[in-house]
Design a protein around this motif. Structure first.
Motif, short mmCIF file in Angstrom:
data_model
loop_
_atom_site.label_atom_id
_atom_site.label_comp_id
_atom_site.label_asym_id
_atom_site.label_seq_id
_atom_site.Cartn_x
_atom_site.Cartn_y
_atom_site.Cartn_z
N ALA A 125 2.68 -7.63 -6.80
CA ALA A 125 1.51 -8.40 -7.20
C ALA A 125 0.21 -7.67 -6.79
N ALA A 126 0.20 -7.09 -5.60
CA ALA A 126 -0.99 -6.36 -5.14
C ALA A 126 -1.23 -5.12 -6.00
N ALA A 127 -0.14 -4.45 -6.41
CA ALA A 127 -0.28 -3.28 -7.27
C ALA A 127 -0.87 -3.67 -8.62
N ALA A 128 -0.38 -4.76 -9.21
CA ALA A 128 -0.90 -5.22 -10.50
C ALA A 128 -2.37 -5.62 -10.38
N ALA A 129 -2.72 -6.29 -9.29
CA ALA A 129 -4.12 -6.69 -9.09
C ALA A 129 -5.02 -5.47 -8.91
N ALA A 130 -4.53 -4.46 -8.19
CA ALA A 130 -5.32 -3.24 -7.99
C ALA A 130 -5.53 -2.49 -9.30
N VAL A 131 -4.50 -2.46 -10.14
CA VAL A 131 -4.64 -1.82 -11.45
C VAL A 131 -5.68 -2.55 -12.29
N GLN A 132 -5.59 -3.88 -12.32
CA GLN A 132 -6.55 -4.67 -13.11
C GLN A 132 -7.97 -4.45 -12.61
N GLN A 133 -8.13 -4.42 -11.29
CA GLN A 133 -9.47 -4.20 -10.72
C GLN A 133 -10.00 -2.82 -11.08
N ALA A 134 -9.14 -1.80 -11.00
CA ALA A 134 -9.57 -0.44 -11.35
C ALA A 134 -9.95 -0.34 -12.82
N LEU A 135 -9.17 -0.97 -13.69
CA LEU A 135 -9.49 -0.95 -15.12
C LEU A 135 -10.79 -1.68 -15.41
N ASP A 136 -11.02 -2.78 -14.70
CA ASP A 136 -12.27 -3.52 -14.88
C ASP A 136 -13.47 -2.69 -14.44
#
Length: 138
Positions: free
Chosen positions: A69-80
């Protein structure tokens, strides 16, 4: 006495204009195609960077589900932060895979992509993959 001028000077100028008019579309197609592919490669690199950041963050968390879950959230934040999610929603998948004696966190990111100019065929998605050894079992 002035030097003799060639007889068909005006006709030659028209030939130059015609040659330019014939070469211009090909030249513009090459330039816009290079720009399109360059932009695609840059954005693919950006998506790969976001996947790497997600894998790096998830690998340091000891709980497996929380790490994914933390990895997915970090990816979303980086893409944003990189402004890649304005038009399309990314597909982010995280998975734990056993490789030998280690568990590896694999992060895959896919975003639909449409070329900027559309003169050349382009891939339909931006994709990025990253893996990191998960330290949760230590």
């Amino acid at each position: 006495m002035s030097p003799a001028r060639p007889l068909r000077t005006r006709a030659r100028r028209g030939a130059y204009a015609l040659e330019f008019a014939l070469a211009l579309p090909v030249l513009l197609a090459l330039i816009t195609g290079a720009m399109d592919w360059g932009w695609y490669i840059y954005q693919t690199s950006t998506v790969s960077e976001a996947a790497w950041q997600g894998a790096r963050i998830g690998a340091g968390i000891t709980d497996g589900d929380e790490a994914k879950a933390a990895a997915a959230a970090a990816v979303q934040q980086a893409l944003d932060q990189m402004n890649l999610t304005n038009q399309q929603q990314p597909e982010i998948s995280t998975e734990m895979v056993q490789e030998g004696s280690h568990q590896v966190l694999q992060v895959t990111v896919s975003i639909p992509y449409a070329g900027t100019f559309g003169f050349l065929p382009m891939p339909a998605t931006l994709e990025g993959n990253a893996s990191a050894v998960w330290y949760g079992d230590l």
